[in-house]
Design a protein around this motif. Structure first.
Motif, PDB file in Angstrom:
ATOM      1  N   ASP A  10      66.847  36.642 -20.498  1.00 48.99           N
ATOM      2  CA  ASP A  10      65.575  36.453 -21.205  1.00 48.99           C
ATOM      3  C   ASP A  10      65.624  35.486 -22.378  1.00 48.99           C
ATOM      4  O   ASP A  10      64.621  35.279 -23.053  1.00 48.99           O
ATOM      5  CB  ASP A  10      65.069  37.811 -21.723  1.00 48.99           C
ATOM      6  N   THR A  11      66.789  34.884 -22.661  1.00 51.58           N
ATOM      7  CA  THR A  11      66.909  34.026 -23.840  1.00 51.58           C
ATOM      8  C   THR A  11      66.690  32.565 -23.473  1.00 51.58           C
ATOM      9  O   THR A  11      67.338  32.025 -22.583  1.00 51.58           O
ATOM     10  CB  THR A  11      68.297  34.185 -24.479  1.00 51.58           C
ATOM     11  N   MET A  12      65.771  31.934 -24.187  1.00 51.56           N
ATOM     12  CA  MET A  12      65.542  30.494 -24.041  1.00 51.56           C
ATOM     13  C   MET A  12      65.818  29.765 -25.353  1.00 51.56           C
ATOM     14  O   MET A  12      66.141  28.587 -25.355  1.00 51.56           O
ATOM     15  CB  MET A  12      64.112  30.224 -23.596  1.00 51.56           C
ATOM     16  N   ASP A  13      65.682  30.489 -26.460  1.00 53.40           N
ATOM     17  CA  ASP A  13      65.886  29.922 -27.787  1.00 53.40           C
ATOM     18  C   ASP A  13      67.250  30.364 -28.303  1.00 53.40           C
ATOM     19  O   ASP A  13      67.469  31.541 -28.611  1.00 53.40           O
ATOM     20  CB  ASP A  13      64.778  30.403 -28.734  1.00 53.40           C
ATOM     21  N   PHE A  14      68.186  29.421 -28.376  1.00 53.47           N
ATOM     22  CA  PHE A  14      69.551  29.723 -28.802  1.00 53.47           C
ATOM     23  C   PHE A  14      69.812  29.286 -30.247  1.00 53.47           C
ATOM     24  O   PHE A  14      70.958  29.274 -30.690  1.00 53.47           O
ATOM     25  CB  PHE A  14      70.549  29.020 -27.866  1.00 53.47           C
ATOM     26  N   SER A  15      68.750  28.958 -30.968  1.00 50.59           N
ATOM     27  CA  SER A  15      68.918  28.385 -32.308  1.00 50.59           C
ATOM     28  C   SER A  15      69.660  29.314 -33.255  1.00 50.59           C
ATOM     29  O   SER A  15      70.519  28.874 -34.022  1.00 50.59           O
ATOM     30  CB  SER A  15      67.559  27.999 -32.891  1.00 50.59           C
ATOM     31  N   SER A  16      69.340  30.612 -33.235  1.00 48.85           N
ATOM     32  CA  SER A  16      69.979  31.534 -34.182  1.00 48.85           C
ATOM     33  C   SER A  16      71.480  31.635 -33.920  1.00 48.85           C
ATOM     34  O   SER A  16      72.289  31.693 -34.854  1.00 48.85           O
ATOM     35  CB  SER A  16      69.334  32.921 -34.099  1.00 48.85           C
ATOM     36  N   PHE A  17      71.864  31.626 -32.658  1.00 49.26           N
ATOM     37  CA  PHE A  17      73.288  31.706 -32.311  1.00 49.26           C
ATOM     38  C   PHE A  17      74.014  30.421 -32.714  1.00 49.26           C
ATOM     39  O   PHE A  17      75.138  30.451 -33.224  1.00 49.26           O
ATOM     40  CB  PHE A  17      73.450  31.947 -30.811  1.00 49.26           C
ATOM     41  N   LEU A  18      73.361  29.302 -32.495  1.00 58.18           N
ATOM     42  CA  LEU A  18      73.967  28.018 -32.829  1.00 58.18           C
ATOM     43  C   LEU A  18      74.099  27.830 -34.336  1.00 58.18           C
ATOM     44  O   LEU A  18      75.109  27.332 -34.826  1.00 58.18           O
ATOM     45  CB  LEU A  18      73.147  26.882 -32.224  1.00 58.18           C
ATOM     46  N   LEU A  19      73.080  28.246 -35.075  1.00 58.55           N
ATOM     47  CA  LEU A  19      73.140  28.118 -36.534  1.00 58.55           C
ATOM     48  C   LEU A  19      74.205  29.039 -37.122  1.00 58.55           C
ATOM     49  O   LEU A  19      74.882  28.682 -38.086  1.00 58.55           O
ATOM     50  CB  LEU A  19      71.769  28.415 -37.143  1.00 58.55           C
ATOM     51  N   SER A  20      74.372  30.218 -36.521  1.00 58.89           N
ATOM     52  CA  SER A  20      75.436  31.118 -36.971  1.00 58.89           C
ATOM     53  C   SER A  20      76.806  30.501 -36.703  1.00 58.89           C
ATOM     54  O   SER A  20      77.721  30.600 -37.526  1.00 58.89           O
ATOM     55  CB  SER A  20      75.324  32.466 -36.246  1.00 58.89           C
ATOM     56  N   ALA A  21      76.931  29.855 -35.556  1.00 55.63           N
ATOM     57  CA  ALA A  21      78.195  29.189 -35.238  1.00 55.63           C
ATOM     58  C   ALA A  21      78.443  28.021 -36.190  1.00 55.63           C
ATOM     59  O   ALA A  21      79.560  27.828 -36.680  1.00 55.63           O
ATOM     60  CB  ALA A  21      78.170  28.705 -33.795  1.00 55.63           C
ATOM     61  N   ALA A  22      77.393  27.240 -36.467  1.00 57.90           N
ATOM     62  CA  ALA A  22      77.538  26.083 -37.341  1.00 57.90           C
ATOM     63  C   ALA A  22      77.979  26.480 -38.737  1.00 57.90           C
ATOM     64  O   ALA A  22      78.707  25.741 -39.408  1.00 57.90           O
ATOM     65  CB  ALA A  22      76.226  25.314 -37.411  1.00 57.90           C
ATOM     66  N   ALA A  23      77.536  27.659 -39.193  1.00 59.31           N
ATOM     67  CA  ALA A  23      77.892  28.122 -40.538  1.00 59.31           C
ATOM     68  C   ALA A  23      79.396  28.346 -40.687  1.00 59.31           C
ATOM     69  O   ALA A  23      79.928  28.307 -41.797  1.00 59.31           O
ATOM     70  CB  ALA A  23      77.143  29.422 -40.849  1.00 59.31           C
ATOM     71  N   LEU A  24      80.095  28.550 -39.562  1.00 61.62           N
ATOM     72  CA  LEU A  24      81.545  28.745 -39.587  1.00 61.62           C
ATOM     73  C   LEU A  24      82.307  27.426 -39.617  1.00 61.62           C
ATOM     74  O   LEU A  24      83.528  27.421 -39.706  1.00 61.62           O
ATOM     75  CB  LEU A  24      81.976  29.554 -38.358  1.00 61.62           C
ATOM     76  N   LYS A  25      81.569  26.314 -39.509  1.00 65.13           N
ATOM     77  CA  LYS A  25      82.147  24.967 -39.509  1.00 65.13           C
ATOM     78  C   LYS A  25      83.248  24.829 -38.456  1.00 65.13           C
ATOM     79  O   LYS A  25      84.397  24.456 -38.748  1.00 65.13           O
ATOM     80  CB  LYS A  25      82.663  24.599 -40.899  1.00 65.13           C
ATOM     81  N   PRO A  26      82.904  25.085 -37.207  1.00 62.56           N
ATOM     82  CA  PRO A  26      83.910  24.992 -36.141  1.00 62.56           C
ATOM     83  C   PRO A  26      84.147  23.544 -35.709  1.00 62.56           C
ATOM     84  O   PRO A  26      83.324  22.664 -35.965  1.00 62.56           O
ATOM     85  CB  PRO A  26      83.266  25.782 -34.998  1.00 62.56           C
ATOM     86  N   LYS A  27      85.259  23.320 -35.045  1.00 63.35           N
ATOM     87  CA  LYS A  27      85.512  22.018 -34.439  1.00 63.35           C
ATOM     88  C   LYS A  27      85.041  21.997 -32.986  1.00 63.35           C
ATOM     89  O   LYS A  27      84.798  20.922 -32.426  1.00 63.35           O
ATOM     90  CB  LYS A  27      86.997  21.685 -34.525  1.00 63.35           C
TER      91      LYS A  27
END
Length: 212
Positions: A10-27
């Motif tokens: 049911d998920t089409m909007d992944f923005s919250s997951f991506l922003l949470s990942a970005a906050a960790l400053k991953p490579k």
């Protein structure tokens, strides 16, 4: 560094997951999904994480997914596949034979694996005889494990005792649009894990190459 699980399908909007990942400053952000969800994740990643130094890695992606996403957004993405249509003369010959029947959709690893497995079955049936092949599925599987595999998709290999087919696995990176010479010229070859080598043995080399 972290992980997220989203409600499926049911998920089409992944923005919250991506922003949470970005906050960790991953490579690297690795996506353990496929098809439409993978395409949406990569497209939204480039929208919310414009920093191109953050690498997208598709854990279950195919060249058909990269084609769907398009190189302007997919460029730099890492994809592991056992087959790429433009990898060598044999893979190109295989794809050329398919083009008349499927001119707008090139084969990916799943298509190639289906072809190779059926071909190996038919070769084995020809070896043991049609009557024996029909008589016992168990005996047929045992015979398939004794006969080496060889086809235009993967080259030479074999079926291990547990039923796994042992063939090389390749790491590819999606090209930049300026590097592509055609609609399906999508991958650069990065590395190969030989059939008889565990992937862990290549980890340090790849981490060094991508600075991760």
């Amino acid at each position: 560094m972290g992980s997220s699980v989203y409600p499926f399908p049911d998920t089409m909007d992944f923005s919250s997951f991506l922003l949470s990942a970005a906050a960790l400053k991953p490579k690297v952000i690795a996506f353990a999904n496929a098809a439409g969800d993978l395409a949406n994740c990569v497209k939204q990643m480039r929208e919310f994480i414009p920093d191109r130094s953050v690498i997208a890695a598709a854990m279950g992606g195919f060249v058909t997914d990269v084609h769907s996403i398009g190189l302007p957004l997919a460029q730099g993405m890492l994809v592991t596949e056992t087959f790429y249509w433009d990898f060598n003369d044999r893979t190109r010959a295989f794809t050329t034979r398919l083009k008349p029947a499927s001119p707008k959709n090139y084969p990916n690893s799943e298509h190639a694996a289906t072809y190779a497995s059926v071909l190996h079955y038919l070769k084995t049936a020809a070896t043991v005889g049609a009557a024996n092949a029909k008589a016992s599925g168990r005996a047929m599987v045992a015979a398939m494990k004794k006969i080496p595999t060889d086809d235009d998709c993967f080259g030479a290999g074999y079926v291990r005792e547990d039923g796994r087919v042992i063939i090389p696995t390749h790491l590819f990176q999606a090209k930049a649009p300026s590097e592509s010479t055609g609609e399906w010229d999508l991958y650069k070859h990065v590395a190969t894990t030989p059939a008889d080598v565990r992937s862990e043995e290549h980890t340090s080399e790849l981490q060094s190459r991508f600075g991760i």
